[in-house]
Scaffold this active site. Structure first.
Site, short mmCIF file in Angstrom:
data_model
loop_
_atom_site.label_atom_id
_atom_site.label_comp_id
_atom_site.label_asym_id
_atom_site.label_seq_id
_atom_site.Cartn_x
_atom_site.Cartn_y
_atom_site.Cartn_z
N GLY A 1 0.83 -1.20 0.00
CA GLY A 1 0.00 0.00 0.00
C GLY A 1 0.86 1.25 0.00
N ASN A 2 0.25 2.38 0.28
CA ASN A 2 1.02 3.63 0.33
C ASN A 2 0.41 4.57 1.36
OD1 ASN A 2 -1.00 5.45 -1.04
ND2 ASN A 2 -0.74 3.89 -2.62
N ARG A 3 1.05 5.73 1.54
CA ARG A 3 0.70 6.61 2.66
C ARG A 3 -0.43 7.58 2.37
NH1 ARG A 3 5.94 9.62 4.07
NH2 ARG A 3 4.47 10.86 5.28
#
Ligand code: CTP
Length: 412
Positions: free
Chosen positions: A210-212
């Site tokens: 995933g990512n932020r």
């Protein structure tokens, strides 16, 4: 006057009046001086003591108290914003017709600052031609009347008419105080699609890449577009806990592939598509059917990745005539050039009309409530976006989109 602005919080007589307390709290916590002016009916739902204690000011409903202070004129004249929460059908009608039979309606007539109504009522009342006409009349005179949310109403019934989330209302107030002209109805008649959040690419049933991205910027874009009159579809991948923007159609997705499908489908008849989502460029080539276990030999698994489609590039390829496409880019400078250099190159490479460029090194672009950057256009415009709330950046984006749409219409 306090540095952060004086707000008159008008409270109408509906069950959602209790949520006005949360709005009041949110405004005072962010440093605003708030004077609550309820209607008599509002005090049947929430006591004056609650409003007085939370605002630190006395509460009156009529024009015959504190007469020497000429309250019915002064309260409106001295305000930087009048915000009505909830705006009931009755209150909208009284405001539209210029009645001034209590302190709140008198205040609405004397205010020269922005005035915003946040409606809450049963669906039938909201949809009634009388209310539709009153809302249109108020909007034509420059007042902001937001769309109500859809969902659970007073009893077991559901439908359109629910009060917008108090956090959204506080954000609306802050935007109007910072930029009084921020919400014209200039996007009316436009269908817009906004993608938000960060996609998740499964590795196995419990893990993902995933990512932020928090989704806050995309949600602010959707919210401001709806407040400016657009018909909004918000395709949302994973976000932090955010209130759904009132008036927008929310389509939840998880992976890049799901986001691609939802965005392409909604884009078919859209006038504008804004790709604010952080779409994963890569995904695990296979997602394990069962949880990946540690092995006795201590070896770590090797994850093979494959490319995800570039959704924005596909939109550019299939763009319908006149459609405006907006991309986002979070860049860092490197040995090849600074942030602007990479932004310009990305705008060309992606082929979109506008690119919102954030400098990652300046921080704040991910989880925070503030954002800053540049707005680049394919016509060569390079406009810095000063640091501010994500709704202020959203306003700058929609201003630029409205300019592009206007320019194209004029050329037709
Ligand atoms: N985007 C997209 N599909 C992807 C990746 C990105 O539609 N698979 C969109 C994003 O929503 C954003 C824009 O493309 O609007 C730029 O995203 P970014 O990740 O910065 O672009 P990339 O082309 O992936 O560039 P880089 O090589 O710098 O990662």
């Amino acid at each position: 006057m306090t540095a952060r602005g004086r707000v008159v919080l008008g409270v109408g007589g509906g069950i959602a009046a209790y949520k006005a307390c949360e709005v009041l709290r949110g405004l005072t916590e962010s440093g605003h001086d708030v004077r609550v002016v309820p209607t008599e009916a509002a005090l049947r739902f929430v006591g004056a003591a609650t409003f007085e204690a939370l605002s630190g000011h006395p509460v009156d409903t009529g024009v015959f108290t504190r007469v020497p202070e000429v309250q019915h004129v002064r309260v409106g004249q001295e305000a930087d914003l009048v915000l009505v929460v909830p705006a009931t059908a009755d209150l909208l009608a009284r405001a539209a017709h210029g009645l001034a039979d209590d302190l709140l309606t008198s205040t609405l007539l004397t205010a020269r600052c922005p005035v915003a109504f946040v409606p809450a009522m049963h669906t039938e009342m909201w949809e009634h031609p009388a209310t539709r006409d009153n809302v249109a009349l108020l909007r034509s005179r420059g007042a902001v009347v937001t769309e109500p949310d859809a969902g659970r109403l007073t009893g077991a019934d559901t439908g359109r008419g629910r009060l917008a989330d108090p956090r959204e209302i506080v954000d609306l107030a802050r935007l109007l105080l910072a930029r009084p002209g921020a919400l014209p109805r200039d996007l009316e008649g436009l269908r817009v699609v906004v993608s938000a959040g960060g996609t998740r690419e499964p590795l196995d049933p419990v893990r993902y890449l995933g990512n932020r991205s928090s989704g806050k910027q995309g949600y602010a874009l959707a919210r401001v577009a709806a407040q400016r009159g657009a018909e909004v579809t918000l395709v949302a991948a994973h976000t932090v806990d955010l209130p759904a923007p009132a008036g927008a159609d929310l389509v939840p997705v998880s992976t890049a592939e799901q986001l691609r499908r939802a965005v392409s489908e909604a884009a078919v008849d859209a006038d504008v598509v804004v790709m604010a989502a952080a779409v994963a460029d890569f995904r695990p080539a296979t997602a394990a059917e069962h949880k990946i276990k540690k092995t006795a030999d201590g070896a770590a698994p090797v994850v093979e990745l494959e490319r995800n489609p570039d959704v924005l590039a596909e939109l550019v390829e299939r763009r319908r005539a006149g459609q405006v496409l907006v991309g986002f880019a979070a860049e860092t400078g490197d040995e090849h050039g600074d942030v602007l250099h990479h932004g310009r190159a990305k705008l060309k490479r992606k082929g979109c009309d506008l690119l919102v460029l954030n400098a990652v090194t300046e921080g704040g672009a991910f989880e925070g409530d503030d954002n800053t950057g540049w707005l680049l256009s394919s016509d060569g415009l390079e406009r810095p976006i000063p640091p501010g709330r994500k709704s202020a950046l959203a306003t700058a984006v929609w201003d630029a989109v409205a300019d592009v749409v206007r320019g194209r219409r004029e050329r037709q």
